[in-house]
Design a protein around this motif. Sequence first.
Motif, short mmCIF file in Angstrom:
data_model
loop_
_atom_site.label_atom_id
_atom_site.label_comp_id
_atom_site.label_asym_id
_atom_site.label_seq_id
_atom_site.Cartn_x
_atom_site.Cartn_y
_atom_site.Cartn_z
N ILE A 102 0.63 -1.43 0.03
CA ILE A 102 -0.43 -0.07 0.23
C ILE A 102 1.07 1.27 0.10
N ALA A 103 1.74 1.63 1.34
CA ALA A 103 3.05 2.54 0.59
C ALA A 103 3.52 2.38 -0.33
N ILE A 104 3.64 1.48 -1.29
CA ILE A 104 4.78 1.60 -2.81
C ILE A 104 3.69 2.24 -3.56
N LEU A 105 2.39 1.87 -3.84
CA LEU A 105 0.98 2.00 -4.58
C LEU A 105 0.60 3.73 -3.96
N LEU A 106 0.60 4.12 -3.16
CA LEU A 106 0.15 5.58 -2.38
C LEU A 106 0.90 6.16 -2.76
N MET A 107 2.82 6.16 -3.07
CA MET A 107 3.41 7.06 -3.59
C MET A 107 3.39 7.15 -5.33
#
Length: 117
Positions: free
Chosen positions: A112-117
Motif C-alpha cells: 500500500i505504501a508503494i501504491l500511495l507513492m
Amino acid sequence: KRGDAFVLGDRAKVLDGAISAESGLDAAAAVVLIPPINAHVASMNGEKYPYEMIFRSIMSHLIDAATNEYVFARQFFKEYGQNDCFHAIFGKTLSLVLEQLENYLFNCHDAIAILLM
C-alpha cells in the motif's frame, strides 16, 4: 481496528488530500492545490508524517526548483541546443533523491505504501 497489511491508518490522509471529490476539480487539479510540507515548520511543531507524504512533498519541491532552475539556466547561459548545465547543477540532487528512494523501496514490504507513492 484491523491489524493486517491492508490497513491504511493515518496514511488515508494521503488519499484524502490528493483527491477531493467535494471540490469539483479533477484529480490533477486537486493534487496541485495541496501545499508541500515545510520541514522547518513541521519540526518546530513536532509533526510526524508517513513516508508517502514526505515523498510527495519532496517531489513537489524538487519539481518546482528544477523547472525554475532549468528555465533560468537556459535563458541566462543561452544554451539552446548545446550541452546544458542543468545536469551539472541538479545531477547530485537527483542522484541523492533516487538513491534515497531506492534504499526505501529495497527495505519496504508494504504494498500500500508503494501504491500511495
